[in-house]
Design a protein around this motif. Sequence first.
Motif: not given
Lengths: 178, 401, 176
Positions: B80-81, B119-120, B123, B142, B145, B149
Amino acid sequence: MINKSEMPEGYGGEGFFATSLSKAVGVARANSIWPLPFATSCCGIEFMATMGTDYDLARFGMERLSFSPRQADLLMVMGTIAKKMGPILKQVYMQMAEPKWVIAVGACASSGGIFDTYSVLQGIDKVIPVDVYVPGCPPRPEQIIDGIMKIQELVKNEPLRRRHSPEYQHLMEKYQIA
Amino acid sequence: MQVQSYFSSLDNLDGELATLNLGPTHPATHGIFQNVLKMDGERIVSAEPTIGYIHRAFEKLAERRPYNQIAPITDRLNYCSSPINNMGWHMTVEKLIGCELPKRAQYMRVIIMELARIADHLVCNAVIGVDTGALTGFTYMFQERERIYEIYEEVCGARLTTNIGRIGGMERDFSPEFHEKLQKFLKDFPAKFEEFNSLLERNRIFMDRTIGAGPIAPDRALAYGFTGPNLRAAGVDYDVRVMEPYSSYDDFEFDIPIGKEGDTYDRFVVRQEEIRQSLRIIRQAYENLPQGKCHADVPAFYLPEKPDVYTKMEALIYHFKVVMQETPIPVGEVYHAVEGGNGELGFYLVSDGGRTPYRLHFRRPCFIYYQAYPEMVKGSMLSDAILTMSSMNVIAGELDA
Amino acid sequence: MNLDNGTLLAAIERQFPTAILSHSEPHGMLTIETSREKIVEMLRFLKEDSETDMNFLTSLCAVHYPKQEDREMCVVYHLHSFRQNLRLRVKIFFPVNDPNTPTMTTLWPAANWMERQEYDFFGVQFTGHPDLRRILNVDDMEVFPMRKEYRLEDGTRTDKDDRFFGRDGHEGIEFD
């Protein structure tokens, strides 16, 4: 712009439409698949992004994810499967009711990926039969959707008697699935 | 409290305990791990975890791959990271070879690492929301996120498993689109994040569900080797970025949020606050981004510029040596730790001068703190146990390695 | 009182005058070598003494050196003192034919799974461990795969041809 799914070939008039059963059933099945997300590692996060709003898998009819194999049509294996996990994957596959399809998402599920090690199963087709492989590490959501659309083609065009045919029985025997 | 008297009456149960197998594939466990629970009705008496369902033998794999091929492997630890894992590895090798980066490269790394931390934590917090029944926050976060990305894609070309950075710096300088995207992100994200926060932080139902779920005392947490947001929620302010600053973290001003009880609500709020602090760091790093090169002068490890490779002899030879990994590596052993999304991610590298490490050991925070899970859920109800697991942010890739 | 590598070494030498077999400071971290007989006492002292105050076990790992006679197995402990902000590395060596060493679970519960992982990978037997069994690999595996004599790939796989990867199937067996 909304794309509706295409009507199968047939003969229609006012108040009736005649087509073959397999085509009608195929269209119904293809647009209402209930997937089972078997997400193990990084590809699982890309799947979560695919289910998210930017790439929205729900518009393909897959709004309802089923975590129970008994109620699922499509087994989406996303991520690395270790040898410890292989029997469990096989058990989940066997618990699904016919007709069932399998999509291997990611390089690890297709062939072991970058993990050419003693503990990783080099591809899930060593334990269960696979219909569509989506390579990538991890594949972009667009690629996953492409794989899903190919599954939809397979579902739409599948003959009704396929699961009882001797070739299919032979395939199941090869994998030692009763 | 009620739990104490409940345990003293356990002697009268004899044989009425149910065994429940939670996993390995279970919709509520985010990842593949199995827990065999002994339940008395709805209460958990004991839990026994089994892990190793995605064991990919990273440590053995690292002994067979040259140094620059190990970076994609580190990606897959805490996926996730992943930029944080990459940078941790690059910094370990730079410590071994004694390479000092220019300030610009360090600030660039800080921006990327803090984006990864955001980001981590997004989630993890969105998933805590999902487990309590609040799916809306997940769908909105999301989207954010996806914006992160897109920023990664401008730098390295990949969304999730990024392989960002090289030994000796960053692979290329920030492009104009990166600046546009980052500025837009810094402008739009805080408002959307506060919307998500307002859905859950003071929500009566969420608070009732999460307060008191899976608490841990600070001394038990330290004894179990907790680090990261889980330890900070228990009340100990240990952060590798402050204790042993790396990559110019001591240039920036940021706070370390800590909690009181160490339960799920504290973990949630600590992560929310860390996202705000990460935004603060990114702003400071971005506004003060110094001029300079994006890489150090280590031609033995960092690929030379392409025009030089085609015209100069030494550049051609270095290019060949770096790609074929014939660079001599110093002998020695080094331990370097970075603050990952889950805590202290450590790399213990033993080099014997060969092309590949002799031994590379990953100190994976998830693996170490997941041991405490049976103790944390003892006596709680099954739904609280599920929440505790998702609030601990156990990432299966880092757990099994 | 501020601790640094020099004062830490002096404090340990005062308490255990004969136990330190060697010491060095690679890349700034004090590394001492001791024996498995003294390791539990030494780590207990380091944890409980108010001067050294090494309250945190950062990591525990094993390394296999097949070429060193009678010292093939090495277990490395990384300790960290939060208050003094100092790290320490302690190593012990013992032969691979007698891979028994005491457990640290009495001092730090964090060592539980770390030791299981090293047992799983290297076959190090931690005496006194409450539950020493495999953790990451399949339960019925007979070998200890991280040892240098075993190769990385699964030798029985049929879909990949070693010749195309530049391997001949003997990697790791003769390591130099």
